[in-house]
Design a protein around this motif. Structure first.
Motif, PDB file in Angstrom:
ATOM      1  N   LEU A  99      58.489  94.180  22.136  1.00 55.21           N
ATOM      2  CA  LEU A  99      57.840  94.649  23.599  1.00 55.21           C
ATOM      3  C   LEU A  99      56.349  94.259  23.380  1.00 55.21           C
ATOM      4  O   LEU A  99      55.851  93.743  24.365  1.00 55.21           O
ATOM      5  N   VAL A 100      55.963  94.110  22.362  1.00 49.61           N
ATOM      6  CA  VAL A 100      54.602  94.162  22.166  1.00 49.61           C
ATOM      7  C   VAL A 100      54.091  92.594  21.941  1.00 49.61           C
ATOM      8  O   VAL A 100      53.037  91.944  22.580  1.00 49.61           O
ATOM      9  N   PHE A 101      54.834  92.103  20.955  1.00 51.48           N
ATOM     10  CA  PHE A 101      54.605  90.635  20.436  1.00 51.48           C
ATOM     11  C   PHE A 101      55.765  89.572  21.247  1.00 51.48           C
ATOM     12  O   PHE A 101      56.843  89.799  20.572  1.00 51.48           O
ATOM     13  N   ASP A 102      55.309  88.688  22.039  1.00 52.15           N
ATOM     14  CA  ASP A 102      56.293  87.526  22.541  1.00 52.15           C
ATOM     15  C   ASP A 102      55.752  86.442  21.461  1.00 52.15           C
ATOM     16  O   ASP A 102      54.764  86.638  20.980  1.00 52.15           O
ATOM     17  N   GLU A 103      56.319  85.414  21.742  1.00 50.04           N
ATOM     18  CA  GLU A 103      56.371  84.267  20.801  1.00 50.04           C
ATOM     19  C   GLU A 103      54.608  83.883  21.017  1.00 50.04           C
ATOM     20  O   GLU A 103      54.125  83.483  20.220  1.00 50.04           O
TER      21      GLU A 103
ATOM     22  N   ILE B 140      51.456  89.618   8.203  1.00 54.45           N
ATOM     23  CA  ILE B 140      52.725  89.904   8.158  1.00 54.45           C
ATOM     24  C   ILE B 140      52.645  91.497   8.498  1.00 54.45           C
ATOM     25  O   ILE B 140      53.374  91.791   9.346  1.00 54.45           O
ATOM     26  N   LEU B 141      51.856  91.974   7.850  1.00 54.61           N
ATOM     27  CA  LEU B 141      51.874  93.502   8.194  1.00 54.61           C
ATOM     28  C   LEU B 141      51.401  93.953   9.524  1.00 54.61           C
ATOM     29  O   LEU B 141      51.482  94.857  10.447  1.00 54.61           O
ATOM     30  N   THR B 142      50.611  92.841  10.425  1.00 52.91           N
ATOM     31  CA  THR B 142      50.123  93.141  11.879  1.00 52.91           C
ATOM     32  C   THR B 142      51.598  93.179  12.559  1.00 52.91           C
ATOM     33  O   THR B 142      51.604  93.849  13.763  1.00 52.91           O
ATOM     34  N   HIS B 143      52.688  92.708  12.045  1.00 50.27           N
ATOM     35  CA  HIS B 143      53.742  92.572  12.870  1.00 50.27           C
ATOM     36  C   HIS B 143      54.995  93.589  12.263  1.00 50.27           C
ATOM     37  O   HIS B 143      55.643  94.131  12.828  1.00 50.27           O
ATOM     38  N   VAL B 144      55.076  93.602  10.763  1.00 47.05           N
ATOM     39  CA  VAL B 144      56.028  94.491  10.379  1.00 47.05           C
ATOM     40  C   VAL B 144      55.355  95.593   9.842  1.00 47.05           C
ATOM     41  O   VAL B 144      54.824  95.400   8.598  1.00 47.05           O
ATOM     42  N   GLN B 145      55.403  96.725  10.332  1.00 44.55           N
ATOM     43  CA  GLN B 145      54.511  97.689   9.663  1.00 44.55           C
ATOM     44  C   GLN B 145      55.060  98.570   8.530  1.00 44.55           C
ATOM     45  O   GLN B 145      54.443  99.252   7.825  1.00 44.55           O
ATOM     46  N   ASP B 146      56.269  98.230   8.386  1.00 38.71           N
ATOM     47  CA  ASP B 146      56.919  98.937   7.192  1.00 38.71           C
ATOM     48  C   ASP B 146      56.548  98.237   5.777  1.00 38.71           C
ATOM     49  O   ASP B 146      56.675  97.041   5.684  1.00 38.71           O
ATOM     50  N   VAL B 147      55.718  98.792   5.086  1.00 42.75           N
ATOM     51  CA  VAL B 147      55.208  97.895   3.839  1.00 42.75           C
ATOM     52  C   VAL B 147      56.317  97.493   3.007  1.00 42.75           C
ATOM     53  O   VAL B 147      56.144  96.379   2.508  1.00 42.75           O
TER      54      VAL B 147
ATOM     55  N   GLU C  10      53.982 101.589  27.346  1.00 37.76           N
ATOM     56  CA  GLU C  10      52.683 101.691  26.630  1.00 37.76           C
ATOM     57  C   GLU C  10      52.745 100.222  25.678  1.00 37.76           C
ATOM     58  O   GLU C  10      51.490  99.757  25.645  1.00 37.76           O
ATOM     59  N   ALA C  11      53.779  99.996  25.193  1.00 39.68           N
ATOM     60  CA  ALA C  11      54.033  98.664  24.339  1.00 39.68           C
ATOM     61  C   ALA C  11      53.601  97.387  25.352  1.00 39.68           C
ATOM     62  O   ALA C  11      53.008  96.593  24.872  1.00 39.68           O
ATOM     63  N   ARG C  12      54.033  97.511  26.608  1.00 43.58           N
ATOM     64  CA  ARG C  12      53.817  96.352  27.674  1.00 43.58           C
ATOM     65  C   ARG C  12      52.309  96.510  27.762  1.00 43.58           C
ATOM     66  O   ARG C  12      51.957  95.194  28.050  1.00 43.58           O
ATOM     67  N   ARG C  13      51.832  97.443  27.973  1.00 43.08           N
ATOM     68  CA  ARG C  13      50.327  97.467  28.347  1.00 43.08           C
ATOM     69  C   ARG C  13      49.397  97.198  27.389  1.00 43.08           C
ATOM     70  O   ARG C  13      48.562  96.367  27.454  1.00 43.08           O
ATOM     71  N   LEU C  14      49.818  97.441  26.033  1.00 45.19           N
ATOM     72  CA  LEU C  14      49.181  96.778  24.847  1.00 45.19           C
ATOM     73  C   LEU C  14      49.248  95.380  24.699  1.00 45.19           C
ATOM     74  O   LEU C  14      48.177  94.582  24.460  1.00 45.19           O
ATOM     75  N   ARG C  15      50.481  94.633  25.104  1.00 42.32           N
ATOM     76  CA  ARG C  15      50.673  93.426  24.936  1.00 42.32           C
ATOM     77  C   ARG C  15      49.497  92.670  26.163  1.00 42.32           C
ATOM     78  O   ARG C  15      48.798  91.577  25.744  1.00 42.32           O
TER      79      ARG C  15
ATOM     80  N   ARG D 245      60.733  97.471  19.339  1.00 44.18           N
ATOM     81  CA  ARG D 245      59.152  97.890  19.686  1.00 44.18           C
ATOM     82  C   ARG D 245      58.264  96.816  19.557  1.00 44.18           C
ATOM     83  O   ARG D 245      57.427  96.616  20.428  1.00 44.18           O
ATOM     84  N   CYS D 246      58.475  95.962  18.409  1.00 44.23           N
ATOM     85  CA  CYS D 246      57.577  94.916  18.128  1.00 44.23           C
ATOM     86  C   CYS D 246      57.860  93.943  19.061  1.00 44.23           C
ATOM     87  O   CYS D 246      57.021  92.995  19.483  1.00 44.23           O
TER      88      CYS D 246
END
Lengths: 181, 64
Positions: free
Chosen positions: A86-90, A28-35, B25-30, A83-84
């Motif tokens: 943008l990094v993580f899609d399904e 969970i913390l991998t995705h939700v960084q607020d502890v 940068e977020a897109r690049r990380l993905r 932000r999450c």
């Protein structure tokens, strides 16, 4: 109407949940960084696991099933984090779920190593880490409390992480050498 | 080349941890995490260490 037969007793469910809780929290913390938020999600996952218990097949690894459920809770919890998203899609969350399960044994060893290393960490490092992660203070807030610049705190956190990783790697290498000898 | 990639990944993970990633940068990380399983594994190792341990193994108990 037939009675649904649960695959585990309540006691056995709780026992297995306790065993996998560390891994679930890490996932969970991998995705939700607020502890604090991550703790809320972990509670939601625990409730969801109990509600979905009848879908668990006892001959399957409990962790795999639990990560599958956590995956959906994480997706749900991330809707408000741009932000999450943008990094993580399904697709990437699915891959993280798979790799997390594959790495769990290694990660558990690393957690043990880190406990050892945190014990050895200087007090002022622990204070910074506590403020930043346990109290979930922003870097700016930590900097203000320590009367240092934001950049200095960023640097310090980077140094602390590097030192801990190096210490953990050394600890694991030593442990591995002892097993081998 | 490999070393440059590692450095880039390290920088992006640091940005992710400290919540300083720009959108690009977020897109690049993905892209990096999806492109190579080793990057994903490294990301998970670092995050597992960097975030979880500080919290769930009771950092408060270290405040003596």
């Amino acid at each position: 109407m037939g009675v649904v037969r649960m695959p585990l007793t309540e006691e056995e469910f709780v026992r297995r949940l306790v065993v996998v809780q560390g891994a679930l929290r890490g996932f969970i913390l991998t995705h939700v960084q607020d502890v604090n938020r991550a703790e809320d999600v972990l509670q939601d996952v625990s409730v969801a696991l109990w509600k979905k218990l009848e879908t668990y097949e006892p001959d399957r690894p409990f962790l795999r099933w639990a990560l599958g459920v956590a995956h959906y809770e994480v997706l749900h919890s991330k809707r408000d984090s741009a932000r999450c998203r943008l990094v993580f899609d399904e697709d990437l969350i699915q891959r993280v779920t798979e790799r997390y399960e594959a790495l769990e044994t290694e990660l558990e060893k690393r957690r043990m190593a880190l406990r050892h290393c945190i014990d050895k960490m200087p007090e002022h490092y622990r204070e910074v880490v506590h403020q930043r992660y346990a109290e979930a203070q922003s870097v700016e807030e930590v900097a203000r409390r320590l009367r240092r610049s934001d950049g200095a705190v960023h640097m310090l956190l980077t140094r602390i992480r590097s030192a801990l990783l190096e210490c953990a790697n050394r600890f694991l290498a030593d442990a591995s050498a002892k097993v081998g000898s | 080349m490999r070393e440059e990639l590692s450095r880039e990944l390290e920088g992006l993970i640091h940005g992710y941890l400290e919540e300083t990633l720009a959108d690009e940068e977020a897109r690049r990380l993905r892209e990096m995490l999806k492109g190579d399983e080793r990057h994903l594994d490294e990301f998970l190792r670092v995050l597992d260490c960097a975030l979880m341990k500080f919290h769930c193994h009771g950092i408060a108990r270290f405040r003596r």
